[in-house]
Scaffold this motif. Structure first.
Motif, PDB file in Angstrom:
ATOM      1  N   TRP A  11       1.222  -1.379  -0.191  1.00 19.83           N
ATOM      2  CA  TRP A  11       0.384  -0.147  -0.288  1.00 19.83           C
ATOM      3  C   TRP A  11       0.642   1.186   0.260  1.00 19.83           C
ATOM      4  O   TRP A  11       1.834   1.260   0.617  1.00 19.83           O
ATOM      5  N   GLY A  12       0.927   2.549  -0.683  1.00 21.13           N
ATOM      6  CA  GLY A  12       1.927   3.096  -1.113  1.00 21.13           C
ATOM      7  C   GLY A  12       0.804   4.407  -0.736  1.00 21.13           C
ATOM      8  O   GLY A  12       1.577   5.105  -0.889  1.00 21.13           O
ATOM      9  N   GLY A  13      -0.461   4.293  -0.272  1.00 22.55           N
ATOM     10  CA  GLY A  13      -0.924   5.223   0.486  1.00 22.55           C
ATOM     11  C   GLY A  13      -0.711   5.759   1.999  1.00 22.55           C
ATOM     12  O   GLY A  13      -0.112   4.951   2.138  1.00 22.55           O
ATOM     13  N   ALA A  14      -1.216   6.826   2.060  1.00 18.78           N
ATOM     14  CA  ALA A  14      -1.351   7.033   3.207  1.00 18.78           C
ATOM     15  C   ALA A  14      -1.455   5.310   4.930  1.00 18.78           C
ATOM     16  O   ALA A  14      -2.857   5.333   4.017  1.00 18.78           O
ATOM     17  N   LEU A  15      -1.171   5.705   5.348  1.00 17.40           N
ATOM     18  CA  LEU A  15      -1.624   4.141   5.942  1.00 17.40           C
ATOM     19  C   LEU A  15      -1.550   4.971   7.534  1.00 17.40           C
ATOM     20  O   LEU A  15      -0.630   5.302   8.367  1.00 17.40           O
ATOM     21  N   CYS A  16      -2.898   4.639   8.365  1.00 19.52           N
ATOM     22  CA  CYS A  16      -2.691   4.510  10.154  1.00 19.52           C
ATOM     23  C   CYS A  16      -3.107   4.016  10.433  1.00 19.52           C
ATOM     24  O   CYS A  16      -3.642   2.470  10.432  1.00 19.52           O
ATOM     25  N   VAL A  17      -1.232   3.173  11.214  1.00 14.52           N
ATOM     26  CA  VAL A  17      -1.988   1.702  12.151  1.00 14.52           C
ATOM     27  C   VAL A  17      -1.990   1.976  13.482  1.00 14.52           C
ATOM     28  O   VAL A  17      -0.778   2.549  13.892  1.00 14.52           O
ATOM     29  N   SER A  18      -2.763   1.315  14.423  1.00 16.17           N
ATOM     30  CA  SER A  18      -2.646   1.783  15.601  1.00 16.17           C
ATOM     31  C   SER A  18      -2.831  -0.066  16.354  1.00 16.17           C
ATOM     32  O   SER A  18      -3.191  -0.678  16.087  1.00 16.17           O
ATOM     33  N   GLU A  19      -1.965   0.088  17.610  1.00 16.49           N
ATOM     34  CA  GLU A  19      -1.893  -1.179  18.269  1.00 16.49           C
ATOM     35  C   GLU A  19      -3.612  -1.646  19.357  1.00 16.49           C
ATOM     36  O   GLU A  19      -3.429  -0.377  20.311  1.00 16.49           O
ATOM     37  N   ALA A  20      -4.514  -2.394  19.320  1.00 13.15           N
ATOM     38  CA  ALA A  20      -4.654  -2.420  20.033  1.00 13.15           C
ATOM     39  C   ALA A  20      -5.104  -3.292  21.316  1.00 13.15           C
ATOM     40  O   ALA A  20      -3.816  -4.062  21.460  1.00 13.15           O
ATOM     41  N   GLN A  21      -5.521  -2.446  22.530  1.00 17.80           N
ATOM     42  CA  GLN A  21      -5.453  -2.625  23.159  1.00 17.80           C
ATOM     43  C   GLN A  21      -6.162  -4.866  23.666  1.00 17.80           C
ATOM     44  O   GLN A  21      -5.381  -5.329  24.653  1.00 17.80           O
ATOM     45  N   ARG A  22      -7.548  -4.719  23.415  1.00 13.25           N
ATOM     46  CA  ARG A  22      -8.097  -5.920  23.375  1.00 13.25           C
ATOM     47  C   ARG A  22      -8.103  -6.758  21.771  1.00 13.25           C
ATOM     48  O   ARG A  22      -8.478  -5.963  20.674  1.00 13.25           O
ATOM     49  N   ALA A  23      -8.561  -8.069  21.928  1.00 10.71           N
ATOM     50  CA  ALA A  23      -8.661  -8.841  20.751  1.00 10.71           C
ATOM     51  C   ALA A  23     -10.015  -8.879  20.641  1.00 10.71           C
ATOM     52  O   ALA A  23     -10.819  -8.272  21.429  1.00 10.71           O
ATOM     53  N   GLY A  24     -10.034  -8.181  19.539  1.00  3.93           N
ATOM     54  CA  GLY A  24     -11.770  -8.985  18.972  1.00  3.93           C
ATOM     55  C   GLY A  24     -12.479  -9.382  19.531  1.00  3.93           C
ATOM     56  O   GLY A  24     -14.014  -9.506  19.746  1.00  3.93           O
ATOM     57  N   GLU A  26     -12.533 -10.938  22.120  1.00  8.10           N
ATOM     58  CA  GLU A  26     -13.188 -10.230  23.428  1.00  8.10           C
ATOM     59  C   GLU A  26     -14.524  -9.528  23.424  1.00  8.10           C
ATOM     60  O   GLU A  26     -15.377  -9.298  24.244  1.00  8.10           O
ATOM     61  N   LEU A  27     -14.083  -8.232  22.002  1.00  9.96           N
ATOM     62  CA  LEU A  27     -15.104  -6.907  21.887  1.00  9.96           C
ATOM     63  C   LEU A  27     -16.738  -7.482  21.298  1.00  9.96           C
ATOM     64  O   LEU A  27     -16.877  -7.694  22.483  1.00  9.96           O
ATOM     65  N   ARG A  28     -15.995  -9.333  20.816  1.00 12.11           N
ATOM     66  CA  ARG A  28     -17.489  -9.494  20.644  1.00 12.11           C
ATOM     67  C   ARG A  28     -17.890 -10.482  21.131  1.00 12.11           C
ATOM     68  O   ARG A  28     -19.749 -10.538  21.412  1.00 12.11           O
ATOM     69  N   LYS A  29     -17.243 -10.942  22.072  1.00 14.39           N
ATOM     70  CA  LYS A  29     -17.965 -12.013  23.426  1.00 14.39           C
ATOM     71  C   LYS A  29     -18.562 -11.124  24.394  1.00 14.39           C
ATOM     72  O   LYS A  29     -19.892 -10.772  24.733  1.00 14.39           O
ATOM     73  N   VAL A  30     -18.140  -9.917  24.675  1.00 14.08           N
ATOM     74  CA  VAL A  30     -19.312  -9.108  25.521  1.00 14.08           C
ATOM     75  C   VAL A  30     -20.105  -8.092  25.039  1.00 14.08           C
ATOM     76  O   VAL A  30     -21.508  -8.221  25.098  1.00 14.08           O
ATOM     77  N   GLN A  31     -19.720  -8.156  23.474  1.00 16.54           N
ATOM     78  CA  GLN A  31     -20.992  -7.252  22.285  1.00 16.54           C
ATOM     79  C   GLN A  31     -21.890  -8.020  22.561  1.00 16.54           C
ATOM     80  O   GLN A  31     -23.372  -7.824  23.138  1.00 16.54           O
ATOM     81  N   ARG A  32     -22.305 -10.138  22.172  1.00 14.80           N
ATOM     82  CA  ARG A  32     -22.801 -10.582  22.530  1.00 14.80           C
ATOM     83  C   ARG A  32     -23.353 -10.889  24.045  1.00 14.80           C
ATOM     84  O   ARG A  32     -25.142 -11.425  24.182  1.00 14.80           O
TER      85      ARG A  32
END
Length: 88
Positions: A11-24, A26-32
């Protein structure tokens, strides 16, 4: 960091990458869990993004937010209220 390097290789364009604190997962489990309690909570919607679970309820005066903070820890679940007090 390896994922960012791999992305930049293709990817040659702008790219914003940040580190997640929680696994997806975990988030889906709480959402359910919250969706399973939708009647109790007055839940209108629930979704996960940006390291948090966002829920919209009919009304929260802050009580539900404090309850979910106590259950899941501060800053994991963000409560939005569809109804708001009238402020002339």
């Amino acid at each position: 960091r390896a994922a960012e390097k791999d992305l930049r290789a293709v990817w040659g364009g702008a790219l914003c990458v940040s580190e997640a604190q929680r696994a997806g997962s975990e988030l889906r489990k709480v959402q359910r869990e919250l969706a399973d309690r939708s009647d109790e909570l007055g839940l209108l919607s629930a979704g996960a993004s940006r390291d948090r679970v966002h829920v919209e309820v009919f009304f929260d005066d802050g009580t539900l937010q404090r309850q979910l903070d106590a259950e899941y820890g501060a800053d994991l679940v963000v409560v939005s209220s569809a109804l708001r007090p009238y402020d002339p």
